[in-house]
Design an enzyme around this catalytic site. Structure first.
Site, PDB file in Angstrom:
ATOM      1  N   CYS A 160       0.820  -1.217   0.000  1.00  0.00           N
ATOM      2  CA  CYS A 160       0.000   0.000   0.000  1.00  0.00           C
ATOM      3  C   CYS A 160       0.854   1.266   0.000  1.00  0.00           C
ATOM      4  O   CYS A 160       0.645   2.160  -0.828  1.00  0.00           O
ATOM      5  CB  CYS A 160      -0.950  -0.011   1.200  1.00  0.00           C
ATOM      6  SG  CYS A 160      -0.162  -0.346   2.792  1.00  0.00           S
ATOM      7  N   TYR A 161       1.817   1.341   0.908  1.00  0.00           N
ATOM      8  CA  TYR A 161       2.679   2.526   0.938  1.00  0.00           C
ATOM      9  C   TYR A 161       3.473   2.693  -0.358  1.00  0.00           C
ATOM     10  O   TYR A 161       3.507   3.794  -0.930  1.00  0.00           O
ATOM     11  CB  TYR A 161       3.652   2.442   2.117  1.00  0.00           C
ATOM     12  CG  TYR A 161       3.057   2.562   3.493  1.00  0.00           C
ATOM     13  CD1 TYR A 161       2.324   3.684   3.876  1.00  0.00           C
ATOM     14  CD2 TYR A 161       3.270   1.570   4.443  1.00  0.00           C
ATOM     15  CE1 TYR A 161       1.812   3.815   5.159  1.00  0.00           C
ATOM     16  CE2 TYR A 161       2.765   1.684   5.735  1.00  0.00           C
ATOM     17  CZ  TYR A 161       2.034   2.800   6.092  1.00  0.00           C
ATOM     18  OH  TYR A 161       1.540   2.923   7.362  1.00  0.00           O
TER      19      TYR A 161
END
Length: 342
Positions: A151-152
């Site tokens: 996600c990051y």
């Protein structure tokens, strides 16, 4: 939708071969022409989200394993042999073990989409970020093994790679990535702590500067210098902001913020799920962004905020950490791999 015709033909052929003869009568007609999927680890947060999203898609057949067989290697291997695609929603070591199980099937092994971080920088795996490069969607469509992005890194790579490729940012630029996520991305213990009210409202973590997402962030952003990554968790279930501060006078040619925005806008001009939003858009009221605004979508928004007087800029990505940051991206990749609309 990126799609290789030969890949789709092989996928549908494999599905027909596995389902014809095993099903008969009218009940068989609804599934035998659909690509079959097995979510290995469907009881976890990402697995549940993927299954919920796939439940709204009629063009795939999602197979399930009995709850008491979820850790049975023989039962899992047998189901792998019956499907076209296996989605791994497992811890890293368990994901590696699942790949080994699939390998035992030889020519009958299914294609694999790994939602863990086990294979994101491994040779032989295609990085599942279709918008990252012009040919990435086609590479995903052809690949037998695809790693779903973290996600990051999804936000960081989306912001950085186009600038590096356009030579507005040198590969050895000292990049710092700051990010805040909803607690749903932190695993069972973190989720339980926040939902029981025992966790703090906000916390930094990964302060040993060895976060497992950094290798993919560096590799796919095309950075030669390891970036500093400072993640944090907020007391909300899902939602994410990823930001990269930049001193514009340290970049080649001393570009302005609008130059950076223009490069991003050109790179993602044809993307369905990635949008570049102008810095003066009303959705950033009073210079503020709501981390939760894209929840329950597969959207990724990119912005460049600048101050010409100080020569500063902040690049910002906003997404749902369980959407474009995990399950939404997985379903998008499923559609590309199997040649179906998702």
């Amino acid at each position: 939708m990126h799609m290789a015709v030969t890949t789709l033909g092989k996928t549908l052929g494999k599905t027909l071969g596995k389902t014809l003869g095993k099903q008969a009568g009218p009940a068989a007609d609804s599934t035998r022409n659909k690509p079959a999927i097995f979510i290995d680890g469907e009881a976890g947060t990402t697995g549940i989200e993927i299954r919920d999203r796939l439940a709204r898609i009629e063009s795939v057949d999602v197979r399930a394993i009995a709850p008491d067989k979820r850790k049975d290697p023989s039962a899992r291997r047998a189901l792998m042999a019956e499907v076209d695609l296996v989605i791994l929603c497992l811890p890293d070591e368990a994901a590696k073990e699942a790949v080994a199980l699939a390998d035992e099937l030889g020519a009958d092994a299914p294609r694999i989409l790994d939602a863990s971080s086990a294979h994101r920088v491994c040779e032989g795996w295609t990085f599942g970020f279709p918008e990252m490069a012009a040919a990435q969607g086609d590479a995903i469509a052809r690949s037998r093994r695809v790693s779903n992005p973290g996600c990051y890194p999804t936000g960081g790579i989306a912001l950085l790679r186009p600038l590096v490729e356009a030579k507005l940012m040198p590969p050895d630029y000292p990049v710092t990535v700051n990010a805040v996520s909803g607690y749903s991305g932190g695993g069972r213990s973190m989720i339980e702590a926040y939902e029981s009210g025992t966790a703090p409202p906000f916390e930094l973590y990964g302060l040993g500067l060895e976060h497992k997402h950094v290798p993919e962030l560096q590799k796919y952003s095309k950075l030669s210098r390891r970036p500093i990554f400072a993640p944090s968790i907020g007391n909300f279930r899902k939602g994410m902001l990823v930001s990269v501060p930049v001193h514009l006078d340290t970049l080649p040619g001393k570009p302005c913020a609008q130059d950076l925005e223009a490069v991003l806008a050109t790179h993602y001009a044809d993307a369905t799920w990635v949008k570049v939003i102008k810095a003066d858009d009303p959705s950033a009221r009073a210079g503020r962004l709501d981390a939760l605004a894209l929840n329950d979508t597969n959207l990724l928004e990119l912005r460049v905020f600048g101050n010409a007087r100080h020569g500063h800029a902040v690049l910002v990505a906003r997404l749902d950490n369980l959407g474009k940051g995990a399950s939404g991206a997985a379903v998008q990749n499923i559609g590309i791999m199997l040649g179906v609309e998702t």
